[in-house]
Write an enzyme that holds these catalytic residues in place. Structure first.
Site, PDB file in Angstrom:
ATOM      1  N   LYS A   1      -6.490  66.529 -20.926  1.00 49.05           N
ATOM      2  CA  LYS A   1      -6.068  65.182 -20.520  1.00 49.05           C
ATOM      3  C   LYS A   1      -6.822  64.742 -19.270  1.00 49.05           C
ATOM      4  O   LYS A   1      -7.352  63.632 -19.210  1.00 49.05           O
ATOM      5  CB  LYS A   1      -4.559  65.197 -20.227  1.00 49.05           C
ATOM      6  CG  LYS A   1      -4.073  63.964 -19.473  1.00 49.05           C
ATOM      7  CD  LYS A   1      -2.597  64.017 -19.179  1.00 49.05           C
ATOM      8  CE  LYS A   1      -2.218  64.700 -17.893  1.00 49.05           C
ATOM      9  NZ  LYS A   1      -2.496  63.938 -16.663  1.00 49.05           N
ATOM     10  N   ASN A   2      -6.863  65.620 -18.278  1.00 52.10           N
ATOM     11  CA  ASN A   2      -7.445  65.221 -16.995  1.00 52.10           C
ATOM     12  C   ASN A   2      -8.956  65.044 -17.061  1.00 52.10           C
ATOM     13  O   ASN A   2      -9.541  64.395 -16.196  1.00 52.10           O
ATOM     14  CB  ASN A   2      -7.082  66.225 -15.897  1.00 52.10           C
ATOM     15  CG  ASN A   2      -5.633  66.091 -15.467  1.00 52.10           C
ATOM     16  OD1 ASN A   2      -4.938  65.176 -15.904  1.00 52.10           O
ATOM     17  ND2 ASN A   2      -5.175  66.993 -14.611  1.00 52.10           N
TER      18      ASN A   2
ATOM     19  N   ARG B   1      -1.186  57.181 -12.631  1.00 50.63           N
ATOM     20  CA  ARG B   1      -2.054  57.043 -11.452  1.00 50.63           C
ATOM     21  C   ARG B   1      -3.529  57.005 -11.814  1.00 50.63           C
ATOM     22  O   ARG B   1      -4.315  56.359 -11.138  1.00 50.63           O
ATOM     23  CB  ARG B   1      -1.830  58.220 -10.506  1.00 50.63           C
ATOM     24  CG  ARG B   1      -0.468  58.280  -9.878  1.00 50.63           C
ATOM     25  CD  ARG B   1      -0.367  59.536  -9.045  1.00 50.63           C
ATOM     26  NE  ARG B   1      -1.518  59.662  -8.176  1.00 50.63           N
ATOM     27  CZ  ARG B   1      -1.660  59.053  -7.013  1.00 50.63           C
ATOM     28  NH1 ARG B   1      -0.701  58.299  -6.554  1.00 50.63           N
ATOM     29  NH2 ARG B   1      -2.760  59.204  -6.307  1.00 50.63           N
TER      30      ARG B   1
ATOM     31  N   ARG C   1       3.601  62.956 -21.741  1.00 53.79           N
ATOM     32  CA  ARG C   1       2.460  62.356 -21.044  1.00 53.79           C
ATOM     33  C   ARG C   1       1.256  63.291 -21.108  1.00 53.79           C
ATOM     34  O   ARG C   1       0.124  62.823 -21.123  1.00 53.79           O
ATOM     35  CB  ARG C   1       2.789  62.128 -19.564  1.00 53.79           C
ATOM     36  CG  ARG C   1       3.685  60.965 -19.302  1.00 53.79           C
ATOM     37  CD  ARG C   1       3.749  60.704 -17.826  1.00 53.79           C
ATOM     38  NE  ARG C   1       2.397  60.695 -17.270  1.00 53.79           N
ATOM     39  CZ  ARG C   1       2.100  60.883 -15.991  1.00 53.79           C
ATOM     40  NH1 ARG C   1       3.058  61.056 -15.116  1.00 53.79           N
ATOM     41  NH2 ARG C   1       0.858  60.869 -15.571  1.00 53.79           N
TER      42      ARG C   1
ATOM     43  N   ASP D   1      -1.277  72.600 -10.788  1.00 57.19           N
ATOM     44  CA  ASP D   1      -0.689  72.188 -12.065  1.00 57.19           C
ATOM     45  C   ASP D   1      -0.120  73.362 -12.870  1.00 57.19           C
ATOM     46  O   ASP D   1       0.464  73.153 -13.936  1.00 57.19           O
ATOM     47  CB  ASP D   1      -1.736  71.443 -12.918  1.00 57.19           C
ATOM     48  CG  ASP D   1      -1.968  70.026 -12.415  1.00 57.19           C
ATOM     49  OD1 ASP D   1      -1.226  69.564 -11.538  1.00 57.19           O
ATOM     50  OD2 ASP D   1      -2.922  69.382 -12.903  1.00 57.19           O
TER      51      ASP D   1
ATOM     52  N   ARG E   1       0.573  61.131  -2.315  1.00 61.62           N
ATOM     53  CA  ARG E   1      -0.636  60.893  -3.106  1.00 61.62           C
ATOM     54  C   ARG E   1      -1.350  59.586  -2.763  1.00 61.62           C
ATOM     55  O   ARG E   1      -1.438  58.664  -3.580  1.00 61.62           O
ATOM     56  CB  ARG E   1      -0.325  60.950  -4.602  1.00 61.62           C
ATOM     57  CG  ARG E   1       0.181  62.313  -5.010  1.00 61.62           C
ATOM     58  CD  ARG E   1       0.392  62.435  -6.472  1.00 61.62           C
ATOM     59  NE  ARG E   1      -0.822  62.796  -7.205  1.00 61.62           N
ATOM     60  CZ  ARG E   1      -0.830  63.030  -8.503  1.00 61.62           C
ATOM     61  NH1 ARG E   1       0.261  62.925  -9.216  1.00 61.62           N
ATOM     62  NH2 ARG E   1      -1.943  63.373  -9.113  1.00 61.62           N
TER      63      ARG E   1
ATOM     64  N   CYS F   1       4.979  58.958  -5.777  1.00 60.45           N
ATOM     65  CA  CYS F   1       4.918  59.790  -6.973  1.00 60.45           C
ATOM     66  C   CYS F   1       5.931  60.911  -6.760  1.00 60.45           C
ATOM     67  O   CYS F   1       6.199  61.297  -5.619  1.00 60.45           O
ATOM     68  CB  CYS F   1       3.494  60.327  -7.087  1.00 60.45           C
ATOM     69  SG  CYS F   1       3.259  61.628  -8.265  1.00 60.45           S
TER      70      CYS F   1
HETATM   71  C1  UD1 Z   1      -5.715  65.453 -10.094  1.00 62.68           C
HETATM   72  C2  UD1 Z   1      -5.039  65.772 -11.402  1.00 62.68           C
HETATM   73  C3  UD1 Z   1      -3.678  66.408 -11.150  1.00 62.68           C
HETATM   74  C4  UD1 Z   1      -3.807  67.610 -10.228  1.00 62.68           C
HETATM   75  C5  UD1 Z   1      -4.580  67.242  -8.960  1.00 62.68           C
HETATM   76  C6  UD1 Z   1      -4.875  68.443  -8.072  1.00 62.68           C
HETATM   77  C7  UD1 Z   1      -5.916  64.044 -12.853  1.00 62.68           C
HETATM   78  C8  UD1 Z   1      -5.650  62.827 -13.660  1.00 62.68           C
HETATM   79  N1  UD1 Z   1      -4.896  64.549 -12.162  1.00 62.68           N
HETATM   80  O1  UD1 Z   1      -4.902  64.490  -9.428  1.00 62.68           O
HETATM   81  O2  UD1 Z   1      -3.134  66.816 -12.404  1.00 62.68           O
HETATM   82  O3  UD1 Z   1      -2.524  68.059  -9.857  1.00 62.68           O
HETATM   83  O4  UD1 Z   1      -5.839  66.650  -9.312  1.00 62.68           O
HETATM   84  O5  UD1 Z   1      -5.567  69.408  -8.773  1.00 62.68           O
HETATM   85  O6  UD1 Z   1      -7.004  64.567 -12.876  1.00 62.68           O
HETATM   86  N2  UD1 Z   1      -5.486  62.873  -1.350  1.00 62.68           N
HETATM   87  C9  UD1 Z   1      -5.578  62.098  -0.211  1.00 62.68           C
HETATM   88  N3  UD1 Z   1      -6.242  60.908  -0.295  1.00 62.68           N
HETATM   89  C10 UD1 Z   1      -6.847  60.473  -1.452  1.00 62.68           C
HETATM   90  C11 UD1 Z   1      -6.758  61.298  -2.601  1.00 62.68           C
HETATM   91  C12 UD1 Z   1      -6.071  62.496  -2.514  1.00 62.68           C
HETATM   92  O7  UD1 Z   1      -5.058  62.444   0.834  1.00 62.68           O
HETATM   93  O8  UD1 Z   1      -7.436  59.396  -1.461  1.00 62.68           O
HETATM   94  C13 UD1 Z   1      -4.748  64.159  -1.298  1.00 62.68           C
HETATM   95  C14 UD1 Z   1      -3.527  64.159  -2.228  1.00 62.68           C
HETATM   96  O9  UD1 Z   1      -2.410  63.549  -1.621  1.00 62.68           O
HETATM   97  C15 UD1 Z   1      -3.348  65.632  -2.485  1.00 62.68           C
HETATM   98  C16 UD1 Z   1      -4.780  66.174  -2.473  1.00 62.68           C
HETATM   99  O10 UD1 Z   1      -5.570  65.180  -1.824  1.00 62.68           O
HETATM  100  O11 UD1 Z   1      -2.633  66.211  -1.436  1.00 62.68           O
HETATM  101  C17 UD1 Z   1      -5.362  66.455  -3.834  1.00 62.68           C
HETATM  102  O12 UD1 Z   1      -5.205  65.324  -4.667  1.00 62.68           O
HETATM  103  P1  UD1 Z   1      -6.266  64.929  -5.757  1.00 62.68           P
HETATM  104  O13 UD1 Z   1      -7.220  66.052  -5.974  1.00 62.68           O
HETATM  105  O14 UD1 Z   1      -6.835  63.596  -5.443  1.00 62.68           O
HETATM  106  O15 UD1 Z   1      -5.351  64.775  -7.060  1.00 62.68           O
HETATM  107  P2  UD1 Z   1      -5.475  63.690  -8.183  1.00 62.68           P
HETATM  108  O16 UD1 Z   1      -6.902  63.369  -8.452  1.00 62.68           O
HETATM  109  O17 UD1 Z   1      -4.524  62.574  -7.922  1.00 62.68           O
END
Ligand code: UD1
Length: 422
Positions: A22-23, A93, A397, A305, A122, A117
């Site tokens: 999915k991701n 998201r 989902r 995850d 996030r 979330c």
């Molecule tokens: C993706 C995955 C999710 C997984 C996560 C971490 C998808 C669709 N989802 O989510 O299943 O749990 O990676 O492996 O691929 N952060 C910030 N600022 C930002 C972006 C992120 O501070 O602009 C922080 C987040 O709050 C979190 C950390 O970075 O603490 C990691 O998040 P991130 O790797 O961005 O996760 P997602 O891409 O949302």
């Protein structure tokens, strides 16, 4: 709404096939916005999030059709809207990932910010900072990111934390930027690598995906391609824990040992046999589940995850395990439900101390997010008597037919309408 009813205690046995990731599929679908030519994407799982992504793309003008159950053709010959509305971004998201490609293709985008979330704040500040560094004018208005750029320009970008989503969003913008982009402290996840492979097949010039530094040489335009999405390492890990928690013997076909190193190491440490076979990983447990110390980390560390699923496993074992969640600040919601099933878990800040119990006991429980729901299903497989997992839309989902896959391995699990659901 449905609920899942499980009569626990059956050791799982047999073979099961992992679905597409999915991701990986979600950003790859968004990448179709970068070309006016058709792209064909294979190994796309049938999931609610994929349907949400399709309707988002459809709103933007992308024509999508299924060529077979898992093959999707997308064609963005005409972009008719520049907006990702709140209603879609709040349900998924990953909708925010259209920002980069939409902007790169058309010079403008209006995308709702995702908001809170269940598993933590996030934010999307790193996505925005990176896109801005590429020469975009960004305003935040009425809950939306409004972005304009005449032509994106390559830049040197440092991510404070290796965010998967920010890496993917910036990558999809930088491929069409003028000049060179260096993305430092980039996420290394296999899903990022898969997106880079897809973009390169479309004519992009990306080097270093899978390392901390990704180099992107912008090109004038991208073209159509065919791409096969990688298998879902999180689903694979979930099925591996299902085999382990029930004391079963299962061949998880399509599980990639290379992408699951940290998970395999922790399972082995807890006394589970994991053996690579020609087309997957065989998982067996004969003795008790032994305690481990586990810390979630960006790839190649232990994936956040799979934290909830591991907690279910360790709750049903011997000794005291310590789990530390370092990626998301509120990702122990499943622990409260596991307590209702007789688990012995104490949480303090980012750490959970899990004292194994000989047997969990079935109970009605409620899913709070995607991975939490799978951990409750796993706990139910091992528990005495009957477990009912409510709010399974979270499960739908991100897991393709998890209940029927588990049933094919002998689990007594069924999906029934949840008449008591609000
Ligand atoms: C993706 C995955 C999710 C997984 C996560 C971490 C998808 C669709 N989802 O989510 O299943 O749990 O990676 O492996 O691929 N952060 C910030 N600022 C930002 C972006 C992120 O501070 O602009 C922080 C987040 O709050 C979190 C950390 O970075 O603490 C990691 O998040 P991130 O790797 O961005 O996760 P997602 O891409 O949302």
């Amino acid at each position: 709404m449905d609920k899942i009813v499980i009569k626990g205690g059956v050791p799982l046995a047999g073979e099961v096939m992992v679905s597409g990731s999915k991701n990986a599929a979600l950003p790859i679908m968004m990448a179709s916005l970068l070309t006016s030519e058709p792209v064909v994407i294979r190994n796309v799982p049938q999931l609610r999030d994929i349907a949400t992504a399709l309707s988002l793309l459809h709103n933007l003008g992308v024509e999508g059709r299924w060529l077979d159950d898992h093959t999707l053709e997308l064609c963005a010959s005409r972009i008719i809207s520049h907006q990702a509305p709140y209603e879609l971004v709040k349900t998924m998201r990953a909708s925010f990932f259209v920002l980069g490609p939409l902007l790169a293709r058309t010079g403008r985008a209006r995308v709702s910010t995702p908001g809170g979330c269940a598993i933590g704040a996030r934010p999307v500040n790193l996505h925005i900072r990176g896109i801005r560094a590429l020469g975009t004018r960004i305003q935040m208005r009425h809950g939306y990111v409004e972005a304009h750029a005449d032509r994106l320009t390559g830049a040197r970008i440092w991510l404070d934390t290796p965010s998967v989503g920010a890496t993917e969003n910036i990558l999809m913008a930088a491929v069409l930027a003028r000049g060179h982009t260096t993305l430092e402290n980039a996420a290394r996840e296999p899903e990022v690598q898969d997106l880079a492979r897809m973009l390169n097949a479309m004519g992009a010039k990306i080097r270093g995906a899978g390392s901390h530094v990704i180099e992107i040489e912008g090109v004038e335009r991208l073209h159509g391609t065919e791409h096969t999405v990688i298998n879902d390492r999180i689903e694979a890990g979930t099925l591996m824990v299902a085999a382990a928690i029930t004391g079963g013997d299962v061949l998880v076909r399509g599980a990639c040992a290379d992408q699951l190193k940290a998970t395999i190491a922790k399972l082995q440490e807890s006394g589970i046999e994991v053996t690579p076979e020609a087309d997957g990983l065989r998982v067996r447990r004969k003795g008790p589940v032994r305690p481990v110390e586990l810390r979630t980390l960006p790839y190649p560390g232990f994936p956040t995850d799979l934290q909830a699923q591991m907690m279910a496993l360790l709750a049903h074992g011997e000794g005291t395990s310590v789990i530390t969640e370092t990626i998301f600040e509120n990702r122990f919601m499943h622990a409260l439900e596991l307590l209702r099933m007789g688990a012995d878990i104490v949480m303090k800040g980012p750490t959970a101390v899990v004292r194994g119990v000989p047997r969990l006991s079935g109970a009605p429980v409620m899913a709070t997010d995607l991975r939490a729901s799978s951990s409750l299903v796993l706990a139910g497989l091992a528990a005495e008597n009957t477990t009912e997992v409510h709010r399974v839309y979270h499960l739908d989902r991100g897991y393709e037919a998890l209940d029927s896959k588990l049933r094919s391995l002998g689990a007594r699990i069924e999906r029934v309408p949840d008449r008591g659901a609000s």
